[in-house]
Design a protein around this motif. Structure first.
Motif, PDB file in Angstrom:
ATOM      1  N   SER A  22       0.711  -1.063   0.055  1.00  0.00           N
ATOM      2  CA  SER A  22      -0.196   0.087  -0.006  1.00  0.00           C
ATOM      3  C   SER A  22       0.744   1.398   0.157  1.00  0.00           C
ATOM      4  CB  SER A  22      -0.713   0.285   1.274  1.00  0.00           C
ATOM      5  OG  SER A  22      -1.611  -1.097   1.304  1.00  0.00           O
ATOM      6  N   SER A  26       1.188   3.893  -3.301  1.00  0.00           N
ATOM      7  CA  SER A  26       0.497   5.315  -2.942  1.00  0.00           C
ATOM      8  C   SER A  26       1.750   6.229  -3.277  1.00  0.00           C
ATOM      9  CB  SER A  26       0.286   5.599  -1.306  1.00  0.00           C
ATOM     10  OG  SER A  26      -0.916   4.797  -1.323  1.00  0.00           O
ATOM     11  N   GLY A 165      -6.104   2.261   1.501  1.00  0.00           N
ATOM     12  CA  GLY A 165      -5.791   3.178   0.399  1.00  0.00           C
ATOM     13  C   GLY A 165      -5.684   2.151  -0.861  1.00  0.00           C
ATOM     14  N   GLU A 346      -4.577   7.787   1.207  1.00  0.00           N
ATOM     15  CA  GLU A 346      -3.823   8.518  -0.071  1.00  0.00           C
ATOM     16  C   GLU A 346      -3.064   9.772   0.581  1.00  0.00           C
ATOM     17  OE1 GLU A 346      -5.734   8.969  -3.606  1.00  0.00           O
ATOM     18  OE2 GLU A 346      -5.155   6.707  -4.180  1.00  0.00           O
TER      19      GLU A 346
END
Length: 359
Positions: A22, A26, A165, A346
């Protein structure tokens, strides 16, 4: 820009690997040319899997050298600063942050969950280290309260777990496709945990009642062979048939399996988070405050704690039956909530990039 990532990476724990996936995703979405070096227990596997550079997390000289060249350190996410399962965790992760500060590099604490921190030395070391970092983001209010209590006086922001996210819409599972299930199923994530309460029998009792009511039970091991062993143990305790998915399935496959379930019954935090991002209703079984905290965030029930004898398998069965009956409305509420949390997750990556750019 060159960023070093420190966390519980390279240990085949799907929750922590999902955190790494993740954060990497991001950061690259916002800064496609970013160079990432991960401190890993299995550098070759980490480098190949995520397309990053990797350094052995136990080779302090190599870590110091890469931090000296980097633009900053990300510490997190996950529950790194705790002394419940190991007295070595806090000294290790604090040492990495201290090395970064020695080289005058900014340190960003990324969506961490703090504690439990029981020992006086652990509390002092955490306070001493975190009061020197540049920015602290935490995944729940209980973590902020804990740090404040032990004397951390830096500003602290509450942000979602990084995994929220992830965009999991396209994730597939070839194992699930091969099963060719007719109808739905209940996904189950269990783990070992020391307790005087026979919580495994409680879970088995609840799952047996669900199976007798016509529900298919599918165990999803989250921490490879560790949870696979616990899953097979519970499956063997049941008189009714069930399935155990392979422990070595990819993160994407495990998320997909949970996403296709009618509901999840879960102990592992990231099984609950996987359910949330796939809008699968879940019932939490707690062994740690982080489980209760996320269940509260997602507005999903916690049926009981593994060290408390105030719940039964019948309670679990009744809660599951109720959620199955109300599944559509629960999914709709989860979907509305996750949209907001996804955007906030995010934004954490942007905060880290801004710090390292000197903004």
């Amino acid at each position: 820009m060159h960023i070093v990532l420190s966390g519980y990476f390279g240990f085949d724990n799907v929750g922590d690997e999902a955190i790494l996936l993740s954060i990497v995703t991001s950061l690259r979405k916002l800064e496609p040319a970013v160079e990432l070096t991960v401190l890993s227990n299995n550098p070759e596997h980490t480098a190949t899997t995520y397309g990053v550079k990797a350094v052995n997390r136990w080779k302090i000289k190599d870590i110091s050298a890469v931090l000296k060249r980097a633009d900053g350190l990300i510490s997190g996410g996950g529950s790194l600063l705790q002394d419940q399962t190991s007295m070595k965790s806090i000294p290790y992760y604090c040492a990495i942050m201290q090395i970064a500060k020695f080289h005058k590099k900014p340190v960003f604490v990324y969506a961490q969950g703090m504690g439990p921190i029981n020992q006086s030395l652990s509390k002092w070391l955490t306070k001493f280290t975190l009061n020197k970092v540049n920015q602290i983001t935490l995944r729940d209010e209980a973590s902020r309260q804990l740090l404040t209590t032990i004397g951390v006086n830096k500003p602290m922001s509450i942000v979602p777990d990084p995994v929220i996210g992830l965009n999991a819409a396209a994730f597939k599972s070839s194992w699930l496709d091969y099963q060719a299930f007719e109808g739905g199923y209940i996904a189950v994530s269990v783990r070992d945990w020391p307790s005087d309460v026979d919580f495994k029998q409680k879970i088995v009792d609840g799952l047996a009642l669900l199976a007798q009511a016509g529900q298919r039970i599918v165990f999803i091991p989250m921490h490879d062979e560790h949870d696979e062993k616990a899953s097979f143990q519970l499956a063997q305790m049941m008189a009714e048939p069930s399935l155990v998915a392979p422990g070595n399935l990819s993160i994407e496959e495990k998320i997909a399996i949970i996403g296709h379930a009618d509901i999840l019954i879960g102990m592992r935090l990231h099984s609950l988070i996987f359910a949330a991002i796939q809008t699968t209703p879940f019932i939490a079984i707690s062994y740690d405050p982080k489980i209760d905290a996320f269940a509260d965030i997602a507005n999903q029930p916690t049926i009981g704690h593994v060290e408390q004898d105030d719940w039964t398998g019948k309670d679990l069965f009744k809660q599951a039956e109720q959620m199955l009956a109300e599944r559509e409305s629960i999914e709709a509420a989860l979907r509305a909530q996750i949209i907001v949390l996804h955007e906030q997750a995010e934004q954490t990556a942007q905060l880290a990039l801004n710090l390292f750019k000197g903004k």
